[in-house]
Design a protein around this motif. Sequence first.
Motif, PDB file in Angstrom:
ATOM      1  N   SER A 122       1.631  -6.536  -3.190  1.00  0.00           N
ATOM      2  CA  SER A 122       0.674  -5.578  -2.628  1.00  0.00           C
ATOM      3  C   SER A 122       1.162  -5.212  -1.231  1.00  0.00           C
ATOM      4  O   SER A 122       1.066  -6.008  -0.306  1.00  0.00           O
ATOM      5  CB  SER A 122      -0.716  -6.213  -2.578  1.00  0.00           C
ATOM      6  N   LEU A 123       1.735  -4.023  -1.103  1.00  0.00           N
ATOM      7  CA  LEU A 123       2.337  -3.593   0.154  1.00  0.00           C
ATOM      8  C   LEU A 123       1.267  -2.905   0.998  1.00  0.00           C
ATOM      9  O   LEU A 123       0.678  -1.914   0.584  1.00  0.00           O
ATOM     10  CB  LEU A 123       3.493  -2.629  -0.142  1.00  0.00           C
ATOM     11  N   ASN A 129       0.579  -1.444  -5.273  1.00  0.00           N
ATOM     12  CA  ASN A 129       0.336  -2.737  -5.905  1.00  0.00           C
ATOM     13  C   ASN A 129       1.035  -2.843  -7.257  1.00  0.00           C
ATOM     14  O   ASN A 129       0.858  -1.974  -8.109  1.00  0.00           O
ATOM     15  CB  ASN A 129      -1.173  -2.939  -6.096  1.00  0.00           C
ATOM     16  N   VAL A 153       1.245  -8.641   0.648  1.00  0.00           N
ATOM     17  CA  VAL A 153       0.217  -9.634   0.352  1.00  0.00           C
ATOM     18  C   VAL A 153       0.373 -10.007  -1.119  1.00  0.00           C
ATOM     19  O   VAL A 153       0.689  -9.148  -1.938  1.00  0.00           O
ATOM     20  CB  VAL A 153      -1.189  -9.030   0.584  1.00  0.00           C
TER      21      VAL A 153
END
Lengths: 172, 574
Positions: A122-123, A129, A153
Amino acid sequence: MLAPERTWWKPMGRLEKTWLTVALVWCIFLTIMMPLWYFMGKQNVPTETYRTTPQQYAATVNDFVAKYQVGEENGIPIVAAPPGSDVYLRASAWQWYPILQLEKGKQYRLHVSSMDFAHGFSLQPVNINLEVLPGYDYVATITPTTTGEFTIVCNEYCFLGHHTMVGKIIVE
Amino acid sequence: MTALSPTFPWAKDAKDDYRACPVTTLKVDMHTERLIIANAVMAVVCLTLGGIAALLIALTRWQAIHLLDATWFYRLLTLHGIDMLVAWIVFFEMAGLHFGSTVLLNARHAAPKLAWLGFILMTVGGLMANFVVLFDTSSIVTFTAYVPMKAHPLFYLSYILFAVGALIAVITFFVNIVVAKREARFEGSMPLVVFGLMTAAILATYTLLQGAAAIVPAFFWSLGLMDLDPGIYRNFFWGFGHPAQQVNLAAMVAIWYALAQMTVGIRPLNEKFSRLAFILYLFFINLGSAHHLLVDPGLSFGWKAVNTSYAMYLAVLGSMMHAFSIPAAMEVALRAKGFRKGLFGWLRNGPWNEPGFGALVTSMILFGWVGGVTGVTIGTEQINMLAHNTLRLPGHFHATVVGGTTTAFMGFTYYVIPLIFRKELKLKKWAVWQPYVFGFGTLLVSLGMITSGLQGVSRRNWDISFAGVVPGTVDLTLAIFGIGALIAVTGGIMYITVVLTSILTGPRLEASNMLLVAGTNNPLLESTQLTDHQLEDKQNQPRGTLVLVFAFLVWFAVYYLTNWWLLGRTWFIR
């Protein structure tokens, strides 16, 4: 709650027909949007995938880091590969490895795979995502359009330390 | 007044053990009555457990409070998923299936022993799952226990027991219908509500078999007896996990029709229209499993696009048909009573102080306007990249499963208490307010989650501040989620208090009224008097509903297209 009369197969009313037609047109529009964007849009879900194994993928990542490492942060190498090349990201509980350094407006083939559980790429705050699974080498062809430090994340639960799994991509 | 039962009052027939319900004029089989009571009690027990977990995890994600430590957060998150999404809803649905296949058909329960076996297996499985998650740290795997994260074998076994139990109960539904038909307990086609429940039961059969295909191998894998591929497991898992929610959908829509008939006295305007909508669910809804795999490696665009769109959004079409047909039938029934002023005079004059009506309207609004619109949007192949595993996901399904299904089931419970438990409903004022309080809380929960997710906040994450990128507005949106959770939990406590007070105190009492609060008339029986002439009267046409559904469509289009715009602003990716 009541059993209907024997013949309930009756023509629809005018308002029912109107709504059914409008709703059907809307459904067709929803259906068309996906292929339309697939051919015209610049943001599509990557589909390129290769079978791999955690050992094999880890070896590839190590070679990649050895070849292009330019620095280090908190023990994690910072790696800058030339534009257009393959860059590799490894997910494991609870670490993203290495830190990637990219150039704005240049295209990269970003590989991502997991060493153990399912993880979520998850950028943030770009908000892209993707699912990351062990045994699958997932290739996203990406072009950063903004500069700065971006956080990766993990957003697929990967056991109790899940929330500590945070990585980084730097775009210059 | 015409009775619902064509043969009421019927001659007492010694073969059956039943009682005559004075309010609905239906036969209530005594086996069914006991099964409904048992399943409803277990449903409320699970709702209580899941509700306590809900409060604690919401107070943890509310960053300003951050109550639990990480391990307890993930543990209770796992528990919350199992107790709410599976146990509460499925127990309630089983009660609904026993009811639909016997009482609504004036029939007997043909396989009570089998039904009890199913109930016992479900109870054992449900309690076992709670136990394993509470006491075994390795089993804190969340509701979606993806291979290769390994839980204790008993974790998978508890799922299997629960699913087998549910499957047995579903089988008794079909047995009952076949027997009722053979014994000519009802004439002609089965009622629409039973038709809807049958849709749910068929979907449930498929879902549970698919669940076996996922969980049984996982059980053997957890014992070290076989290998599983993580990608393929996800496909099988969602072949079970997503259709399970469609069972809830079909059951909820059936309950909507029931509540509308019980509180407003509707007659479905066109049985064909409504039944076709259920048939669309049946054929297309299971393709939706692909929603969960849209950003997975190894799948082609074509496969994902066809599946995620239910072939051509045909299941969405089904829901949009119900979204018209139910309010339209309510409008016609109310207009026929004389509430004909303007476009919405009928709506203003609806029985807003009747718990079943409040629950119905709340449920329909939250399900459609929030849950449905956001669900279709994030289930779009490319847009899913913006949403996958962010809080937008739970934001969507809390609107559908909590705001929609749970609110409807709660509203229906208030009628089960006098009609099946044969107890007077206590704390009626609370029951009147409960759907609105619960619905408003759930609305805030959903909006808080969705707006947090739009800013990239991930779901199932104990503390997002680790990421260090969270904008300050997230504190606000997570607080909205937290405050919403407090209000929703208050609504949940009101529900449980009303139910427990009613069933635990006071003498057993034969019901005397259909409506609980709003009057002494019986809309259910009045619905039988609506004539074709009244349905076709120009004055009674559902013009207001048409305006409402068009407004819905505009909102749908705005939200959907905004998301494409958002997607177009992000990095290029292919």
